[in-house]
Design an enzyme around this catalytic site. Structure first.
Site, PDB file in Angstrom:
ATOM      1  N   ASP A 172       0.846  -1.191   0.000  1.00 11.24           N
ATOM      2  CA  ASP A 172       0.000   0.000   0.000  1.00 11.24           C
ATOM      3  C   ASP A 172       0.886   1.247   0.000  1.00 11.24           C
ATOM      4  O   ASP A 172       1.258   1.771   1.053  1.00 11.24           O
ATOM      5  CB  ASP A 172      -0.898  -0.035   1.242  1.00 11.24           C
ATOM      6  CG  ASP A 172      -2.103   0.852   1.061  1.00 11.24           C
ATOM      7  OD1 ASP A 172      -2.313   1.339  -0.064  1.00 11.24           O
ATOM      8  OD2 ASP A 172      -2.825   1.063   2.043  1.00 11.24           O
TER       9      ASP A 172
ATOM     10  N   TYR B 153       8.366  -4.592  -8.563  1.00 11.72           N
ATOM     11  CA  TYR B 153       7.621  -5.810  -8.897  1.00 11.72           C
ATOM     12  C   TYR B 153       7.346  -5.960 -10.398  1.00 11.72           C
ATOM     13  O   TYR B 153       6.522  -6.762 -10.792  1.00 11.72           O
ATOM     14  CB  TYR B 153       6.305  -5.881  -8.125  1.00 11.72           C
ATOM     15  CG  TYR B 153       5.487  -4.597  -8.148  1.00 11.72           C
ATOM     16  CD1 TYR B 153       4.954  -4.093  -9.325  1.00 11.72           C
ATOM     17  CD2 TYR B 153       5.271  -3.890  -6.969  1.00 11.72           C
ATOM     18  CE1 TYR B 153       4.227  -2.936  -9.342  1.00 11.72           C
ATOM     19  CE2 TYR B 153       4.537  -2.721  -6.969  1.00 11.72           C
ATOM     20  CZ  TYR B 153       4.018  -2.244  -8.162  1.00 11.72           C
ATOM     21  OH  TYR B 153       3.295  -1.081  -8.176  1.00 11.72           O
TER      22      TYR B 153
ATOM     23  N   LYS C 212      -8.349  -8.239  -2.286  1.00  9.80           N
ATOM     24  CA  LYS C 212      -8.142  -7.340  -1.139  1.00  9.80           C
ATOM     25  C   LYS C 212      -8.671  -7.997   0.130  1.00  9.80           C
ATOM     26  O   LYS C 212      -9.803  -8.505   0.132  1.00  9.80           O
ATOM     27  CB  LYS C 212      -8.917  -6.040  -1.370  1.00  9.80           C
ATOM     28  CG  LYS C 212      -8.394  -5.235  -2.541  1.00  9.80           C
ATOM     29  CD  LYS C 212      -7.574  -4.078  -2.027  1.00  9.80           C
ATOM     30  CE  LYS C 212      -7.565  -2.955  -3.024  1.00  9.80           C
ATOM     31  NZ  LYS C 212      -7.799  -1.682  -2.463  1.00  9.80           N
TER      32      LYS C 212
ATOM     33  N   CYS D 167     -16.897  24.293  26.925  1.00  5.86           N
ATOM     34  CA  CYS D 167     -15.654  23.558  27.183  1.00  5.86           C
ATOM     35  C   CYS D 167     -15.830  22.631  28.389  1.00  5.86           C
ATOM     36  O   CYS D 167     -16.296  23.061  29.444  1.00  5.86           O
ATOM     37  CB  CYS D 167     -14.524  24.553  27.452  1.00  5.86           C
ATOM     38  SG  CYS D 167     -12.987  23.730  27.908  1.00  5.86           S
TER      39      CYS D 167
HETATM   40  S1  IVH Z   1       1.419  -5.057 -10.648  1.00  5.34           S
HETATM   41  C1  IVH Z   1      -0.649  -3.743 -14.704  1.00  5.34           C
HETATM   42  N1  IVH Z   1       2.154  -5.779  -8.261  1.00  5.34           N
HETATM   43  O1  IVH Z   1      -1.457  -1.680  -7.108  1.00  5.34           O
HETATM   44  C2  IVH Z   1      -0.640  -3.549 -13.244  1.00  5.34           C
HETATM   45  N2  IVH Z   1       0.952  -3.737  -8.471  1.00  5.34           N
HETATM   46  O2  IVH Z   1      -4.167  -1.328  -8.640  1.00  5.34           O
HETATM   47  C3  IVH Z   1       0.724  -3.682 -12.711  1.00  5.34           C
HETATM   48  N3  IVH Z   1       0.613  -2.548  -6.347  1.00  5.34           N
HETATM   49  O3  IVH Z   1      -0.775   0.786  -9.486  1.00  5.34           O
HETATM   50  C4  IVH Z   1       0.764  -3.583 -11.256  1.00  5.34           C
HETATM   51  N4  IVH Z   1       1.653  -3.992  -5.064  1.00  5.34           N
HETATM   52  O4  IVH Z   1       0.641   0.733  -7.401  1.00  5.34           O
HETATM   53  C5  IVH Z   1       1.514  -4.842  -8.983  1.00  5.34           C
HETATM   54  N5  IVH Z   1       2.890  -6.556  -6.193  1.00  5.34           N
HETATM   55  C6  IVH Z   1       2.276  -5.623  -6.914  1.00  5.34           C
HETATM   56  C7  IVH Z   1       1.709  -4.475  -6.329  1.00  5.34           C
HETATM   57  C8  IVH Z   1       1.048  -3.546  -7.146  1.00  5.34           C
HETATM   58  C9  IVH Z   1       1.007  -2.844  -5.097  1.00  5.34           C
HETATM   59  C10 IVH Z   1      -0.166  -1.337  -6.722  1.00  5.34           C
HETATM   60  C11 IVH Z   1       0.405  -0.557  -7.893  1.00  5.34           C
HETATM   61  C12 IVH Z   1      -0.671  -0.485  -8.904  1.00  5.34           C
HETATM   62  C13 IVH Z   1      -1.885  -0.817  -8.119  1.00  5.34           C
HETATM   63  C14 IVH Z   1      -2.857  -1.524  -9.030  1.00  5.34           C
END
Ligand code: IVH
Length: 676
Positions: free
Chosen positions: A127, A233, A318, A412
């Site tokens: 996050d 990632y 989520k 107060c």
């Molecule tokens: S892959 C094509 N891997 O989640 C999408 N995103 O809603 C490529 N995020 O904008 C994203 N951890 O900021 C990917 N392990 C992870 C992630 C990740 C957090 C965030 C990222 C992205 C959002 C997607």
């Protein structure tokens, strides 16, 4: 002495050798410290080496390496961030909260791949804020925020201060792009908020927003202090077959990849991965809100393709944020040192995300109204990314028919003065600044705080006792306390009384920064106090400053300027400063005392970004050498010092009025030549 050409080459060669050596060494120590959790040398030795490198680079700017570890400490000031187009769009992911949806996702993947076997690659969903990093010849050349997905902000200088973003990597590719998530580690966020609480500043709501705000700060040295972190990632480069291979490459080339990933052969294994992290994820240094499931094979990813906004080869699951239902026992109201009122829900203790929750913030009157809270209600409390649990709603099924609605207090709770609410502000305030007890004791607690006068022999309880006796109504009363008075207090003996008096006496040596912070002017935290003092140097100059002069100071905005002016416009505050002055407290800084009068009678406008100085340092150098810094260009102006990225209108105006435009180097030689 005439320096021959050969001597000059020798000198340069030696300097280069030393700069290279220091850069390599510092990289090794940094990598070991931040990526492997190993301390190879002491902090002190590290700082000495870094200082040596900073000095050498200042002396030989052309020899500074593009991956220099000195960039980690920041120092560049941005006026605005340049907008950059992404090579390929930065997409978001489809979200789901249900396992059934995941089974459907798997069925769709199976159908589209028409009988091919496939694997998934699972990662945690961090996050934070998405970032794209571009490397050329293994050197970090650009860092860009996600922005609207198509174009983002160039925040390269800020990203370079993040220790886990490598400035140099070891790939075999001439160009590559990686994407990942910048985040503020939980402990860093908690410490930052604790500091803000102690400084009387508003708390940051959650680590994600704080990370996002930090990345967009204009002064990269301030970003460096935020101790952000980053997990990568995604790799955008040809030459690998699977996401797994790309991730292993990233690890091998020196990128920070979270070791929490796992390859799964079936959707059942994916579900197991989800279950295995549902609790364990709370122990990670980073806030996580779910997991990301990606089809591993890149050809198959291409085959699956995209919808308008999201890839069809990935989805995020989520975790539901944890919540519980419990009885509301009462709503109480806290009065802060500035008179602000915070309503608090006093709850029947309930276990939530591993901790017992007894209280939750209700923020302000609007929130109580929004929730339509009644006495004896059962409420839902939730703990998301926020550290303080919040009341998210009322369990109406448990409300008895005749319970009374909770109405916000009008007076107060401490002094019964009618509360006021400023136009446009959500909070109520107690306006009885001078005699509302929690405001008085709160101000004194702030004054003696570690970051202020640092009188650690004085605690909250003693402050209350002294206040009740009528001996402590304002900070200056501390300096009139006698041993006889202290010995009258419950629990005080000869030794404890002497200790407290010594602590009070020693505090008179606290520097002006600490005193100014201790006064508790709204929005004047530790850093703001330092900035104000760097500029005004003594209390008289600060008290005399008008709005325009205040906002001229780096990092001082309109809100702070108004607060400072309003504080000094109060008679009582001016009198208190006089009393503190007579008690012997420091109201002037001795740092950067006048060095010369070389620039006397000369006026300067400073504009743009500089190599060897921050703008504030440059202004200070002018002032400590007798010159004057002004903000606008006029015919009377002597010099405009032009840095990088100076606005064209300033240049135009200076040229029109025939003001001398000089560079940073010209300024340095002006100082040095005159010095001889
Ligand atoms: S892959 C094509 N891997 O989640 C999408 N995103 O809603 C490529 N995020 O904008 C994203 N951890 O900021 C990917 N392990 C992870 C992630 C990740 C957090 C965030 C990222 C992205 C959002 C997607």
């Amino acid at each position: 002495m005439i320096v021959g050409k050969t001597d000059k080459y020798m000198e340069l060669a030696q300097a280069k050798q030393q700069i290279d050596k220091l850069s390599e060494e510092l990289h090794t120590y940094n990598y070991a410290y931040y990526m492997e959790d190993k301390s190879l040398i002491s902090d002190q030795t590290f700082d000495l080496l870094l200082k040596e490198l900073i000095d050498l680079e200042a002396q030989y700017p052309n020899l500074k390496r593009p991956d220099s570890p000195t960039q980690r400490v920041g120092g560049t000031i941005n006026k605005a961030f340049e907008t950059v187009q992404h090579s390929t769009r930065m997409l978001s992911l489809g979200n789901t909260y249900s396992e059934d949806d995941l089974l459907e996702f798997d069925a769709r993947v199976a159908k589209e791949l028409e009988g091919q076997s496939y694997e998934y690659f699972c990662e945690l969903k961090f996050d934070g804020v998405a970032i794209s990093l571009q490397y050329e010849n293994n050197i970090l050349v650009k860092a860009v925020t996600r922005g609207d997905g198509t174009k983002g902000d160039d925040i390269t200088d800020n990203a370079k201060t993040i220790q886990s973003i490598p400035l140099k990597i070891t790939s075999k590719l001439s160009k590559l792009e990686v994407r990942g998530e910048v985040f503020m580690p939980k402990v860093v966020f908690e410490t930052l908020n604790k500091e803000r609480e102690e400084a009387g500043d508003d708390l940051y709501a959650n680590a994600r927003n704080t990370a996002s705000g930090s990345l967009k700060m204009m002064d990269s040295a301030q970003v460096a202090k935020r101790k952000l972190d980053c997990y990568l990632y995604m790799l955008l480069a040809d030459g690998h077959k699977s996401h797994e291979e790309a991730i292993h490459n990233l690890e091998n080339w020196g990128f920070n990849v979270s070791p929490t990933y796992q390859k799964c052969n079936s959707i059942e294994e994916v579900l197991n991965y989800i279950h295995s992290w549902s609790e364990k994820r709370h122990e990670l240094p980073v806030e996580t809100d779910g997991i990301v499931i990606k089809v591993n094979n890149l050809d198959q990813q291409e085959l699956l393709g995209f919808t308008a906004k999201t890839p069809k080869w990935a989805i995020s699951y989520k975790y539901k944020s944890e919540n519980a239902s419990t009885k509301l026992n009462a709503v109480t109201y806290q009065v802060g040192r500035t008179g602000s009122i915070t309503p608090v829900a006093e709850l029947e203790p309930v276990l939530l995300a591993g901790t017992t929750v007894k209280r939750a913030s209700l923020h302000n009157a609007n929130e109580i109204e929004r929730l339509d809270l009644h006495e004896d209600d059962f409420v839902f409390v939730e703990k998301g990314g926020e550290i303080i649990p919040k009341v998210t709603g009322v369990d109406l099924s448990q409300r008895s028919g005749n319970s009374k609605v909770i109405t916000y207090i009008t007076h107060c709770p401490a002094c019964n003065t009618k509360l006021s609410r400023k136009e446009g502000e959500a909070s109520h305030y107690c306006p009885n600044i001078l005699s509302c007890p929690p405001q008085i004791t709160g101000r004194i607690e702030h004054f003696i705080h570690r970051n202020a006068m640092n009188i650690d022999s004085l605690g909250e309880r003693t402050i209350s006792l002294l206040f009740e006796k009528g001996w402590l109504n304002r900070p200056s009363d501390l300096f009139a306390l006698t041993k006889a008075q202290l010995l009258e207090l419950e629990g005080f003996k000869e030794l404890s009384a002497t200790n407290l008096l010594t602590g009070i006496e020693n505090s008179k040596q606290a520097p002006f920064e600490a005193v100014l912070f201790g006064l508790g002017i709204r929005y004047v935290g530790k850093t703001v106090a330092e900035k104000l003092i760097e500029h005004f140097r003594n209390i008289e100059a600060l008290m005399a400053a008008n709005f325009d002069e205040l906002i001229e100071v780096q990092e001082i905005g309109e809100r702070i300027a108004e607060s400072v002016i309003s504080y000094f416009s109060e008679e009582e505050n001016r009198e208190e400063i006089e009393r503190l002055k007579s008690a012997g407290l420091q109201f002037v800084t001795t740092a950067n005392e006048k060095q010369s009068n070389i620039l006397s009678d000369k006026t300067f406008v400073v504009s743009g970004v500089f190599m060897n100085f921050s703008r504030e340092e440059l202004k200070n150098t002018i002032k400590t050498n007798g010159g004057k810094v002004v903000s606008s260009i006029s015919k009377k102006l002597d010099y405009l010092i032009a840095g990088d990225k100076m606005g064209p209108s300033k240049k135009e105006k200076a040229e029109k009025l025939e003001v001398r435009i000089i560079s940073e180097e010209d300024f340095e030689s002006l100082l040095n030549n005159n010095n001889q």
